[in-house]
Design an enzyme around this catalytic site. Structure first.
Site, PDB file in Angstrom:
ATOM      1  N   TYR A 124      49.616  42.236  55.113  1.00 29.81           N
ATOM      2  CA  TYR A 124      48.462  42.380  54.777  1.00 29.81           C
ATOM      3  C   TYR A 124      47.055  42.572  55.939  1.00 29.81           C
ATOM      4  CZ  TYR A 124      43.849  40.812  53.152  1.00 29.81           C
ATOM      5  OH  TYR A 124      42.293  41.104  52.973  1.00 29.81           O
ATOM      6  N   GLY A 146      36.874  44.208  40.912  1.00 27.63           N
ATOM      7  CA  GLY A 146      37.548  43.148  41.531  1.00 27.63           C
ATOM      8  C   GLY A 146      36.407  42.092  41.697  1.00 27.63           C
ATOM      9  N   LYS A 170      44.634  45.530  57.470  1.00 23.78           N
ATOM     10  CA  LYS A 170      43.172  45.637  57.770  1.00 23.78           C
ATOM     11  C   LYS A 170      42.793  46.043  59.000  1.00 23.78           C
ATOM     12  CE  LYS A 170      41.857  44.228  53.811  1.00 23.78           C
ATOM     13  NZ  LYS A 170      41.039  45.084  52.788  1.00 23.78           N
ATOM     14  N   ASN A 192      45.000  31.035  47.205  1.00 22.30           N
ATOM     15  CA  ASN A 192      43.646  30.251  47.995  1.00 22.30           C
ATOM     16  C   ASN A 192      43.141  29.180  47.201  1.00 22.30           C
ATOM     17  OD1 ASN A 192      42.705  33.973  47.806  1.00 22.30           O
ATOM     18  ND2 ASN A 192      42.893  32.664  49.885  1.00 22.30           N
ATOM     19  N   ASN A 220      35.939  33.221  54.430  1.00 23.50           N
ATOM     20  CA  ASN A 220      36.449  32.662  53.156  1.00 23.50           C
ATOM     21  C   ASN A 220      35.645  32.828  51.913  1.00 23.50           C
ATOM     22  OD1 ASN A 220      38.077  31.765  55.316  1.00 23.50           O
ATOM     23  ND2 ASN A 220      39.444  30.975  53.787  1.00 23.50           N
ATOM     24  N   ASN A 259      41.892  50.898  39.448  1.00 21.57           N
ATOM     25  CA  ASN A 259      42.967  50.996  38.772  1.00 21.57           C
ATOM     26  C   ASN A 259      43.507  49.657  37.817  1.00 21.57           C
ATOM     27  OD1 ASN A 259      44.236  49.219  40.418  1.00 21.57           O
ATOM     28  ND2 ASN A 259      45.779  50.739  41.159  1.00 21.57           N
ATOM     29  N   LEU A 260      42.442  48.703  37.844  1.00 23.72           N
ATOM     30  CA  LEU A 260      42.880  47.491  37.229  1.00 23.72           C
ATOM     31  C   LEU A 260      44.026  46.753  37.533  1.00 23.72           C
ATOM     32  CD1 LEU A 260      41.053  48.637  33.883  1.00 23.72           C
ATOM     33  CD2 LEU A 260      40.082  47.546  35.634  1.00 23.72           C
ATOM     34  N   PRO A 292      53.397  27.899  56.659  1.00 21.61           N
ATOM     35  CA  PRO A 292      53.658  28.804  57.746  1.00 21.61           C
ATOM     36  C   PRO A 292      52.458  29.782  57.887  1.00 21.61           C
ATOM     37  CG  PRO A 292      55.530  28.562  56.277  1.00 21.61           C
ATOM     38  CD  PRO A 292      54.620  27.863  55.311  1.00 21.61           C
ATOM     39  N   SER A 350      38.332  41.458  57.209  1.00 19.60           N
ATOM     40  CA  SER A 350      38.802  40.268  57.002  1.00 19.60           C
ATOM     41  C   SER A 350      38.911  39.197  58.365  1.00 19.60           C
ATOM     42  CB  SER A 350      40.134  40.105  56.307  1.00 19.60           C
ATOM     43  OG  SER A 350      40.649  38.694  56.423  1.00 19.60           O
ATOM     44  N   ASP A 401      44.267  55.254  40.191  1.00 21.30           N
ATOM     45  CA  ASP A 401      44.691  54.771  41.501  1.00 21.30           C
ATOM     46  C   ASP A 401      44.304  55.738  42.635  1.00 21.30           C
ATOM     47  OD1 ASP A 401      46.476  54.248  43.508  1.00 21.30           O
ATOM     48  OD2 ASP A 401      47.723  53.443  42.112  1.00 21.30           O
TER      49      ASP A 401
HETATM   50  P1  NAD Z   1      40.314  41.838  43.792  1.00 23.12           P
HETATM   51  O1  NAD Z   1      41.895  41.986  44.040  1.00 23.12           O
HETATM   52  O2  NAD Z   1      39.691  40.850  43.260  1.00 23.12           O
HETATM   53  O3  NAD Z   1      39.920  43.430  44.115  1.00 23.12           O
HETATM   54  C1  NAD Z   1      40.246  44.404  44.647  1.00 23.12           C
HETATM   55  C2  NAD Z   1      40.379  45.472  43.499  1.00 23.12           C
HETATM   56  O4  NAD Z   1      40.816  46.718  43.820  1.00 23.12           O
HETATM   57  C3  NAD Z   1      40.991  45.045  42.030  1.00 23.12           C
HETATM   58  O5  NAD Z   1      40.131  45.149  41.010  1.00 23.12           O
HETATM   59  C4  NAD Z   1      41.975  46.027  42.155  1.00 23.12           C
HETATM   60  O6  NAD Z   1      42.392  46.567  40.738  1.00 23.12           O
HETATM   61  C5  NAD Z   1      41.599  47.258  42.700  1.00 23.12           C
HETATM   62  N1  NAD Z   1      42.737  48.017  43.508  1.00 23.12           N
HETATM   63  C6  NAD Z   1      43.794  47.708  44.277  1.00 23.12           C
HETATM   64  N2  NAD Z   1      44.411  48.802  44.589  1.00 23.12           N
HETATM   65  C7  NAD Z   1      43.751  49.710  44.228  1.00 23.12           C
HETATM   66  C8  NAD Z   1      44.218  51.320  44.027  1.00 23.12           C
HETATM   67  N3  NAD Z   1      45.185  51.827  45.001  1.00 23.12           N
HETATM   68  N4  NAD Z   1      43.560  51.941  43.348  1.00 23.12           N
HETATM   69  C9  NAD Z   1      42.336  51.626  42.650  1.00 23.12           C
HETATM   70  N5  NAD Z   1      41.994  50.335  42.575  1.00 23.12           N
HETATM   71  C10 NAD Z   1      42.679  49.368  43.255  1.00 23.12           C
HETATM   72  O7  NAD Z   1      40.083  41.463  45.655  1.00 23.12           O
HETATM   73  P2  NAD Z   1      38.831  40.721  46.337  1.00 23.12           P
HETATM   74  O8  NAD Z   1      38.931  39.390  46.590  1.00 23.12           O
HETATM   75  O9  NAD Z   1      37.539  41.226  45.414  1.00 23.12           O
HETATM   76  O10 NAD Z   1      38.775  41.512  47.803  1.00 23.12           O
HETATM   77  C11 NAD Z   1      38.096  42.813  47.975  1.00 23.12           C
HETATM   78  C12 NAD Z   1      38.382  43.301  49.506  1.00 23.12           C
HETATM   79  O11 NAD Z   1      38.079  42.396  50.279  1.00 23.12           O
HETATM   80  C13 NAD Z   1      39.723  43.439  49.730  1.00 23.12           C
HETATM   81  O12 NAD Z   1      40.022  44.665  50.530  1.00 23.12           O
HETATM   82  C14 NAD Z   1      40.131  42.424  50.326  1.00 23.12           C
HETATM   83  O13 NAD Z   1      41.535  42.604  51.359  1.00 23.12           O
HETATM   84  C15 NAD Z   1      38.917  41.954  51.125  1.00 23.12           C
HETATM   85  N6  NAD Z   1      38.889  40.573  51.527  1.00 23.12           N
HETATM   86  C16 NAD Z   1      39.205  39.537  50.422  1.00 23.12           C
HETATM   87  C17 NAD Z   1      38.968  38.141  51.010  1.00 23.12           C
HETATM   88  C18 NAD Z   1      39.275  37.063  49.948  1.00 23.12           C
HETATM   89  O14 NAD Z   1      39.499  36.263  50.082  1.00 23.12           O
HETATM   90  N7  NAD Z   1      39.017  37.542  48.495  1.00 23.12           N
HETATM   91  C19 NAD Z   1      38.567  38.081  52.118  1.00 23.12           C
HETATM   92  C20 NAD Z   1      38.725  38.795  52.865  1.00 23.12           C
HETATM   93  C21 NAD Z   1      38.734  40.275  52.814  1.00 23.12           C
HETATM   94  C1  WQD Z   2      42.007  27.804  53.142  1.00 23.79           C
HETATM   95  C2  WQD Z   2      42.503  26.480  53.816  1.00 23.79           C
HETATM   96  C3  WQD Z   2      44.974  25.883  53.704  1.00 23.79           C
HETATM   97  C4  WQD Z   2      45.886  26.399  49.706  1.00 23.79           C
HETATM   98  C5  WQD Z   2      43.206  33.621  53.310  1.00 23.79           C
HETATM   99  C6  WQD Z   2      43.717  34.753  53.955  1.00 23.79           C
HETATM  100  C7  WQD Z   2      42.441  35.589  54.473  1.00 23.79           C
HETATM  101  C8  WQD Z   2      41.568  35.787  53.765  1.00 23.79           C
HETATM  102  C9  WQD Z   2      41.293  34.687  52.963  1.00 23.79           C
HETATM  103  C10 WQD Z   2      41.739  38.135  52.660  1.00 23.79           C
HETATM  104  C11 WQD Z   2      43.767  26.501  54.717  1.00 23.79           C
HETATM  105  C12 WQD Z   2      44.320  25.259  52.810  1.00 23.79           C
HETATM  106  C13 WQD Z   2      45.050  26.341  50.927  1.00 23.79           C
HETATM  107  C14 WQD Z   2      46.056  25.069  49.082  1.00 23.79           C
HETATM  108  C15 WQD Z   2      45.668  23.932  51.044  1.00 23.79           C
HETATM  109  N1  WQD Z   2      42.017  36.849  52.631  1.00 23.79           N
HETATM  110  N2  WQD Z   2      44.848  25.279  51.538  1.00 23.79           N
HETATM  111  N3  WQD Z   2      46.366  24.056  49.819  1.00 23.79           N
HETATM  112  O1  WQD Z   2      44.269  31.004  54.475  1.00 23.79           O
HETATM  113  O2  WQD Z   2      42.063  30.662  55.325  1.00 23.79           O
HETATM  114  O3  WQD Z   2      42.593  32.582  54.175  1.00 23.79           O
HETATM  115  O4  WQD Z   2      42.300  33.994  52.340  1.00 23.79           O
HETATM  116  O5  WQD Z   2      41.498  38.760  53.706  1.00 23.79           O
HETATM  117  O6  WQD Z   2      43.142  36.893  55.068  1.00 23.79           O
HETATM  118  O7  WQD Z   2      44.620  34.491  54.989  1.00 23.79           O
HETATM  119  O8  WQD Z   2      42.561  30.798  53.027  1.00 23.79           O
HETATM  120  O9  WQD Z   2      42.143  29.633  50.695  1.00 23.79           O
HETATM  121  O10 WQD Z   2      44.585  30.214  51.525  1.00 23.79           O
HETATM  122  O11 WQD Z   2      43.203  28.416  52.761  1.00 23.79           O
HETATM  123  O12 WQD Z   2      45.612  22.723  51.665  1.00 23.79           O
HETATM  124  O13 WQD Z   2      46.861  24.967  47.882  1.00 23.79           O
HETATM  125  O14 WQD Z   2      43.018  25.588  52.507  1.00 23.79           O
HETATM  126  O15 WQD Z   2      45.833  25.454  54.522  1.00 23.79           O
HETATM  127  O16 WQD Z   2      43.482  25.486  55.603  1.00 23.79           O
HETATM  128  P1  WQD Z   2      42.935  31.345  54.350  1.00 23.79           P
HETATM  129  P2  WQD Z   2      42.993  29.723  51.580  1.00 23.79           P
END
Ligand code: NAD
Ligand code: WQD
Length: 337
Positions: A148, A10, A152, A198, A178, A32-33, A292, A124, A58
């Site tokens: 979600y 990922g 966490k 995002n 972020n 698991n892609l 929201p 997160s 998986d």
């Molecule tokens: P991503 O979706 O790119 O990567 C997650 C990977 O996990 C994917 O490749 C997916 O195929 C794999 N996966 C999911 N469920 C699985 C399962 N049951 N078995 C095997 N593989 C599985 O996401 P990311 O952005 O790289 O996020 C990585 C981690 O960081 C996640 O736990 C996410 O919640 C956390 N996180 C992400 C963000 C963000 O904004 N990207 C922010 C805070 C926390």
């Molecule tokens: C960022 C800012 C939006 C999209 C989420 C998850 C958080 C974490 C990171 C995993 C905000 C604004 C967004 C758009 C916009 N993920 N926005 N137009 O909401 O801070 O966090 O991703 O853990 O749990 O909630 O990130 O990138 O969605 O938004 O104006 O099309 O951009 O309102 O102010 P967020 P985001």
């Protein structure tokens, strides 16, 4: 001794796997892609010069996962694998609870059976809910508003219980703010399914002409220009934070929790401006209603990670935007040809 990286194909996992390989770790990826592409494995090899071992499994399948533990001497686990879209989690809570919790429980059971002591968890900033005080410190109150986020926080709570019962474990809970940006090569990056939720992938898709304009979700927040403020962090800085967290765990710290952010917030309009400067592309936008569940501002105090991990974000917003743009402009269709 190897590091098991779940979700290593990922977005954050792939960047971290490269960083781990470059730091000399043996890396085993399980994915698991379901939200990634096999081609990422080739690119990790191309960029690091080393091949991580890969299992397409998986993680909720305990029998198959047990083979991974039997076949390898695993020293540490970095657990990225999860479903991560907030809106989707509201519509599909069963899938989110099932995937995110069961996969983690399988890992906990196998850790116990195979005597693996070190665990790094992808948490997160979402666990802080609508923060009472800014910048956010690790001991701020925790609350979540969607399934979600609840997965966490539930996993964080499980980790605290598990550590209480077994003090020989070493656990790092990393709360990412972020993540944006991409590898400097422009050959790996973030590829969300469908229309991005995002902001950064949405902006880059507007920049390559695949979406007409950005919807800015509200301009009446109590912020610098009325739009939402977030602590954007380069994915390469996050990746490095995981290597530092593993180093920390080797000192037997017990359970530790760190914010991984820059400590600086940017509004949506500031981000759009920085992106335009980095890419040379105008980003048309329309102000719409608030989304929201969104909050006005969220940014970290990352001092604890700096003091205890020796980690500090080194990339600023301009480089984050340049690198996101390099990835998207070189790969307008992501990993698909
Ligand atoms: P991503 O979706 O790119 O990567 C997650 C990977 O996990 C994917 O490749 C997916 O195929 C794999 N996966 C999911 N469920 C699985 C399962 N049951 N078995 C095997 N593989 C599985 O996401 P990311 O952005 O790289 O996020 C990585 C981690 O960081 C996640 O736990 C996410 O919640 C956390 N996180 C992400 C963000 C963000 O904004 N990207 C922010 C805070 C926390
Ligand atoms: C960022 C800012 C939006 C999209 C989420 C998850 C958080 C974490 C990171 C995993 C905000 C604004 C967004 C758009 C916009 N993920 N926005 N137009 O909401 O801070 O966090 O991703 O853990 O749990 O909630 O990130 O990138 O969605 O938004 O104006 O099309 O951009 O309102 O102010 P967020 P985001």
């Amino acid at each position: 001794m190897a590091v098991l990286v779940t979700g290593g194909a990922g977005y954050i996992g792939s960047h971290t796997s490269i960083e781990l390989l470059e730091a000399g770790h043996e890396v085993i990826i399980v994915d698991n892609l379901c939200n990634s592409d096999k081609i990422v494995l080739e690119r990790i090899k191309e960029l690091s010069g080393k091949s991580p071992k890969f299992y397409e499994i998986d993680i909720t399948d305990k029998e198959k996962m047990e083979v991974v533990f039997k076949e390898n001497k695993i020293n540490s686990i970095i657990h990225f694998a999860a479903l991560k879209a907030v809106g989707e989690s509201v519509a599909m809570p069963v899938e989110y609870y099932s995937n995110n919790l069961i996969s983690t429980l399988v890992l906990f059971e196998l850790m116990k059976k195979y005597n693996v002591k070190n665990f790094v968890f992808s948490s997160s900033a979402t666990v802080y809910g609508d923060p009472e005080k800014l910048p956010i410190l690790e001991d701020s109150s925790l609350s979540v508003t969607n399934p979600y986020g609840r997965t966490k926080l539930m996993i964080e709570d499980m980790l605290r219980d598990i550590y209480y019962a077994d003090n020989s474990l070493n656990i790092a809970i990393l709360r990412y703010f972020n993540p944006i940006g991409a590898h400097k090569s422009g050959i790996i990056g973030e590829e969300p399914n469908g229309i991005p939720n995002n902001i950064m992938p949405y902006i880059t898709k507007v920049a390559v002409g695949q979406l007409p304009h950005l919807n800015v979700f509200g301009d009446d927040y109590n912020t610098v220009d009325g739009t939402g403020v977030r602590d954007y962090i380069h994915v390469l800085d996050l990746a490095h934070g995981h290597v530092k967290a593993l180093e920390k765990l080797s000192e037997n710290p017990g359970i530790v929790t760190y914010n991984l952010g820059t400590g600086r917030g940017y509004s949506v309009l500031e981000l759009v401006k920085a992106f335009s400067k980095a890419s040379g592309k105008e980003i048309p936008y329309k102000i719409t209603d608030r989304r929201p569940g969104d909050i006005a501002s969220c940014y970290s105090d990352p001092t604890k990670a700096e003091k205890e991990l020796g980690w500090k974000a080194k990339y600023g917003i301009d480089e984050m935007c340049e690198d996101s743009w390099r990835w998207q402009s070189q790969n307008p269709n992501g990993y698909k040809k």
